[in-house]
Design a protein around this motif. Sequence first.
Motif, PDB file in Angstrom:
ATOM      1  N   SER A  97       0.833  -1.205   0.000  1.00 19.55           N
ATOM      2  CA  SER A  97       0.000   0.000   0.000  1.00 19.55           C
ATOM      3  C   SER A  97       0.868   1.256   0.000  1.00 19.55           C
ATOM      4  N   PRO A  98       0.540   2.232  -0.855  1.00 21.15           N
ATOM      5  CA  PRO A  98       1.318   3.483  -0.881  1.00 21.15           C
ATOM      6  C   PRO A  98       1.222   4.270   0.415  1.00 21.15           C
ATOM      7  N   MET A  99       0.270   3.910   1.286  1.00 23.22           N
ATOM      8  CA  MET A  99       0.145   4.583   2.580  1.00 23.22           C
ATOM      9  C   MET A  99       1.436   4.482   3.389  1.00 23.22           C
ATOM     10  N   LEU A 100       2.241   3.428   3.152  1.00 21.11           N
ATOM     11  CA  LEU A 100       3.455   3.214   3.939  1.00 21.11           C
ATOM     12  C   LEU A 100       4.488   4.310   3.722  1.00 21.11           C
ATOM     13  N   ALA A 101       4.398   5.004   2.584  1.00 22.63           N
ATOM     14  CA  ALA A 101       5.336   6.093   2.314  1.00 22.63           C
ATOM     15  C   ALA A 101       5.129   7.265   3.276  1.00 22.63           C
ATOM     16  N   ASN A 102       3.952   7.314   3.929  1.00 28.63           N
ATOM     17  CA  ASN A 102       3.651   8.399   4.860  1.00 28.63           C
ATOM     18  C   ASN A 102       3.896   7.985   6.314  1.00 28.63           C
ATOM     19  N   THR A 103       4.852   7.100   6.497  1.00 27.15           N
ATOM     20  CA  THR A 103       5.217   6.676   7.844  1.00 27.15           C
ATOM     21  C   THR A 103       6.724   6.862   8.028  1.00 27.15           C
ATOM     22  N   ASP A 104       7.175   6.819   9.289  1.00 28.57           N
ATOM     23  CA  ASP A 104       8.615   6.858   9.557  1.00 28.57           C
ATOM     24  C   ASP A 104       9.147   5.465   9.875  1.00 28.57           C
ATOM     25  N   LEU A 105       8.419   4.446   9.433  1.00 28.95           N
ATOM     26  CA  LEU A 105       8.847   3.071   9.650  1.00 28.95           C
ATOM     27  C   LEU A 105       9.872   2.671   8.585  1.00 28.95           C
ATOM     28  N   PRO A 106      10.814   1.810   8.904  1.00 27.49           N
ATOM     29  CA  PRO A 106      11.822   1.383   7.923  1.00 27.49           C
ATOM     30  C   PRO A 106      11.207   0.488   6.854  1.00 27.49           C
ATOM     31  N   LEU A 107      11.472   0.825   5.605  1.00 26.67           N
ATOM     32  CA  LEU A 107      10.914   0.080   4.480  1.00 26.67           C
ATOM     33  C   LEU A 107      12.018  -0.633   3.712  1.00 26.67           C
ATOM     34  N   GLY A 108      11.669  -1.773   3.132  1.00 28.44           N
ATOM     35  CA  GLY A 108      12.598  -2.522   2.303  1.00 28.44           C
ATOM     36  C   GLY A 108      12.694  -1.928   0.912  1.00 28.44           C
ATOM     37  N   PRO A 109      13.503  -2.542   0.034  1.00 27.13           N
ATOM     38  CA  PRO A 109      13.728  -1.994  -1.313  1.00 27.13           C
ATOM     39  C   PRO A 109      12.479  -1.932  -2.181  1.00 27.13           C
ATOM     40  N   LYS A 110      11.464  -2.752  -1.887  1.00 22.33           N
ATOM     41  CA  LYS A 110      10.237  -2.750  -2.680  1.00 22.33           C
ATOM     42  C   LYS A 110       9.071  -2.068  -1.961  1.00 22.33           C
ATOM     43  N   GLY A 111       9.385  -1.358  -0.874  1.00 22.79           N
ATOM     44  CA  GLY A 111       8.349  -0.599  -0.177  1.00 22.79           C
ATOM     45  C   GLY A 111       7.633  -1.335   0.926  1.00 22.79           C
ATOM     46  N   HIS A 112       8.098  -2.553   1.287  1.00 22.76           N
ATOM     47  CA  HIS A 112       7.479  -3.295   2.383  1.00 22.76           C
ATOM     48  C   HIS A 112       8.039  -2.843   3.725  1.00 22.76           C
ATOM     49  N   ASP A 128      14.860  -1.870  12.218  1.00 23.66           N
ATOM     50  CA  ASP A 128      15.678  -1.031  11.349  1.00 23.66           C
ATOM     51  C   ASP A 128      16.332  -1.896  10.273  1.00 23.66           C
ATOM     52  N   THR A 129      16.313  -1.414   9.029  1.00 20.16           N
ATOM     53  CA  THR A 129      16.825  -2.219   7.911  1.00 20.16           C
ATOM     54  C   THR A 129      18.328  -2.438   7.976  1.00 20.16           C
ATOM     55  N   GLU A 130      19.068  -1.530   8.605  1.00 20.96           N
ATOM     56  CA  GLU A 130      20.523  -1.641   8.642  1.00 20.96           C
ATOM     57  C   GLU A 130      21.025  -2.309   9.922  1.00 20.96           C
ATOM     58  N   THR A 131      20.544  -1.866  11.051  1.00 22.94           N
ATOM     59  CA  THR A 131      21.053  -2.385  12.323  1.00 22.94           C
ATOM     60  C   THR A 131      20.265  -3.581  12.835  1.00 22.94           C
ATOM     61  N   GLY A 132      19.022  -3.739  12.360  1.00 22.73           N
ATOM     62  CA  GLY A 132      18.179  -4.813  12.866  1.00 22.73           C
ATOM     63  C   GLY A 132      17.579  -4.520  14.218  1.00 22.73           C
ATOM     64  N   GLU A 133      17.761  -3.291  14.699  1.00 19.74           N
ATOM     65  CA  GLU A 133      17.230  -2.908  16.009  1.00 19.74           C
ATOM     66  C   GLU A 133      15.706  -2.851  15.975  1.00 19.74           C
ATOM     67  N   VAL A 134      15.079  -3.432  16.990  1.00 16.35           N
ATOM     68  CA  VAL A 134      13.615  -3.492  17.070  1.00 16.35           C
ATOM     69  C   VAL A 134      13.041  -2.128  17.415  1.00 16.35           C
ATOM     70  N   LEU A 135      11.973  -1.726  16.690  1.00 19.16           N
ATOM     71  CA  LEU A 135      11.230  -0.520  17.032  1.00 19.16           C
ATOM     72  C   LEU A 135      10.135  -0.924  18.017  1.00 19.16           C
ATOM     73  N   GLU A 136      10.320  -0.570  19.269  1.00 18.96           N
ATOM     74  CA  GLU A 136       9.401  -1.006  20.317  1.00 18.96           C
ATOM     75  C   GLU A 136       7.965  -0.552  20.018  1.00 18.96           C
ATOM     76  N   GLY A 137       7.031  -1.527  20.045  1.00 18.10           N
ATOM     77  CA  GLY A 137       5.617  -1.219  19.860  1.00 18.10           C
ATOM     78  C   GLY A 137       5.159  -1.180  18.426  1.00 18.10           C
ATOM     79  N   ALA A 138       6.035  -1.505  17.473  1.00 17.64           N
ATOM     80  CA  ALA A 138       5.657  -1.491  16.050  1.00 17.64           C
ATOM     81  C   ALA A 138       5.667  -2.910  15.502  1.00 17.64           C
TER      82      ALA A 138
END
Length: 411
Positions: free
Chosen positions: A228-243, A254-264
Amino acid sequence: MTYQPFLPEAAAGNISPRHAVVPLRRELKKCRIVSGEVTRVEHARKTVSVQPIDGPAYELEYDHIIVAPGSVSRTLPIPGLSDMGIGLKTIGEAIYLRNHILDRLDVAAVTPDEEVRKASLNFVFVGGGFAGIEALAEMQDVVSDALKYYPELDPKEVHFILVEATNRILPEVGPEMGAYTARQLAARGVDLRLGTFLKSCADGRIELSDGDSFRAETLVWTAGVKPSPMLANTDLPLGPKGHVNCLPTLQVADTETGEVLEGAWSAGDCAQVPDLTNPGGWCSPSAQHAVRQARVLADNIVQVILGGAPKEYRHKHVGGVAGLGLNKGVAHVYGIKVKGYPAWIMHRTYHVSRIPSFNRKIRVLADWTLALFLKRETVALGQLHRPREEFTEVTPPVELPQEKKVGAGSR
């Protein structure tokens, strides 16, 4: 909630369109339902911006968020596609497809223009996955049944064309069952264009990469999905295809460090979840994974709230089932290959077991049972798409006084 695997059956009239949709307010009794659109997610502040159906936008705060907007049709910048293409992701599109195809039969039956007649009887489907094959097969059955009531039309004039960019169809059921499906469709008169892609459909002229060009008035686009294009309006880490990037625990990371975003959290078609049964791969965007991920995700949230550790999602793909119209199907489940009527029964049994709520299961079964004894309905309800047209035509226009025009424009 739309149960998308039933959209081809709803379009074909095998089940009532209402029975492919589950009312959220009835099923989610302990939830607050907000009818509106999420315009932004700021996980850093743990807030969601919501634009309700009517009224001003506002923010909602949260402790945990499950981001699962699913997917949308993956379209390409093809000339004419936005004007002519019909998707098959919503119940509205399924109803429109049925009405449109039956309307084309009406046009072909009465027009004196040979070119219009040919274009009306050309039905093009782009995409050879589950959605495309099932929709084509079901609509071919609908047209075949409807032609009994059109003595002006010769069945040989009707052409169903499948355009698929790869050299195989239904990859989810394996190459053998895919090849069987191709042979069955070809035997039914479907024009298979494998290894071919759509170049243009501007002004109703279909141009294919194999050099063929012809006119058509129906183009159904089922060539894959994207997040969904709605994901572009978030500050969540996205993969190369927008997931949304997830760990096997379905926690956003986080896509680079693998650190968990608490509560997401995330799951389903919009999530990039590692497939632990296929190292290096990702879980496919299918209901088979989504429904199982949902259970693991819910349990994991409870565990985290209670101070426990979340479990990893692990599921080996069991195969797939597909309907090829009434009494016909293919299946490849747990290594077992089934075709014909038994596969069709497996297809229906699986999906009726998966649609949420006992209410909908009974209604779908009732639709199928009635269809055993009654003829298929081949009635188009085209006025659904333009319900006010006739009323508007018979209502005389009224000129507003000048002062009211000024007042209306100033608001």
